[in-house]
Motif scaffolding. Sequence first.
Motif, PDB file in Angstrom:
ATOM      1  N   GLY A 185       0.792  -1.219   0.000  1.00  0.00           N
ATOM      2  CA  GLY A 185       0.000   0.000   0.000  1.00  0.00           C
ATOM      3  C   GLY A 185       0.827   1.274   0.000  1.00  0.00           C
ATOM      4  N   GLY A 186       0.116   2.395   0.234  1.00  0.00           N
ATOM      5  CA  GLY A 186       0.713   3.715   0.094  1.00  0.00           C
ATOM      6  C   GLY A 186       1.879   3.991   1.014  1.00  0.00           C
ATOM      7  N   SER A 227      -0.366  15.034   1.609  1.00  0.00           N
ATOM      8  CA  SER A 227      -1.004  13.839   1.049  1.00  0.00           C
ATOM      9  C   SER A 227      -1.787  13.069   2.099  1.00  0.00           C
ATOM     10  N   GLN A 228      -1.295  13.074   3.342  1.00  0.00           N
ATOM     11  CA  GLN A 228      -1.986  12.377   4.411  1.00  0.00           C
ATOM     12  C   GLN A 228      -3.255  13.105   4.834  1.00  0.00           C
ATOM     13  N   MET A 229      -3.272  14.423   4.684  1.00  0.00           N
ATOM     14  CA  MET A 229      -4.437  15.209   5.109  1.00  0.00           C
ATOM     15  C   MET A 229      -5.527  15.275   4.051  1.00  0.00           C
ATOM     16  N   THR A 230      -5.168  15.030   2.783  1.00  0.00           N
ATOM     17  CA  THR A 230      -6.154  15.119   1.722  1.00  0.00           C
ATOM     18  C   THR A 230      -6.793  13.750   1.469  1.00  0.00           C
ATOM     19  N   PRO A 231      -8.012  13.715   0.946  1.00  0.00           N
ATOM     20  CA  PRO A 231      -8.686  12.428   0.713  1.00  0.00           C
ATOM     21  C   PRO A 231      -7.940  11.564  -0.302  1.00  0.00           C
ATOM     22  N   GLY A 232      -8.003  10.259  -0.085  1.00  0.00           N
ATOM     23  CA  GLY A 232      -7.389   9.324  -1.015  1.00  0.00           C
ATOM     24  C   GLY A 232      -6.163   8.649  -0.436  1.00  0.00           C
ATOM     25  N   PRO A 233      -5.672   7.604  -1.107  1.00  0.00           N
ATOM     26  CA  PRO A 233      -4.485   6.879  -0.638  1.00  0.00           C
ATOM     27  C   PRO A 233      -3.251   7.777  -0.630  1.00  0.00           C
ATOM     28  N   VAL A 234      -2.439   7.639   0.399  1.00  0.00           N
ATOM     29  CA  VAL A 234      -1.299   8.537   0.572  1.00  0.00           C
ATOM     30  C   VAL A 234      -0.280   8.367  -0.551  1.00  0.00           C
TER      31      VAL A 234
END
Length: 200
Positions: free
Chosen positions: A25-26, A56-63
């Motif tokens: 995963g991410g 990237s961790q704060m925005t929606p979606g896989p990191v």
Amino acid sequence: MTDTLVLLLTLFGTFFVIGAFTIGGGYAMLSLIQSEVVVHHAWISESTFTDIVAISQMTPGPVGINTATYVGYDVLSAATGSHLMGILGSLTATLALVIPSLVIMLLIVRFYVKFRNSRLFAGTMSFLRPCVAGLIGAAAAILVVRFVWASGLSVSLVRENFPSWKSWCMLAAAFVASYWGKVNPILVIVASALIGLIIF
């Protein structure tokens, strides 16, 4: 134009390889992405990469996908000075990262039901689990500190990502609030952003 095309192809190839050979995963991807874009190609700095991962961790979606999107934009916009080329870089890096995983997952789904009770399959999964844990641990270490290897076995520790004691205090406070205090992660993120604006 030729240089831009070469950069786009290099960006695509880099993230295609990352997407094809990352298991877990991410978060497991982060150490590979850092190795390629910061160390190997030197497209962005260590501190910029850390900022990209935080966003990237704060925005929606896989990191992992979010990181590829931000890196693609940053690399192309910095090289060309064009916002539109930055968007093209984002699309290139994101698609390159997703395509191998999509193809592999379609193949796995096709054969999973047939081989899920196989001893070979079970043995392979047992081998991959600790590898995934190691990749995630490496990503965490990379985001906290950076080691620079010199000649031989000598190594120097660079604290570029956490430059002051204030950063460590904020990390500890966020951990305590989320782990023991059971504070909503969204509140922790918003509070950290506001405190960071005030302190730094």
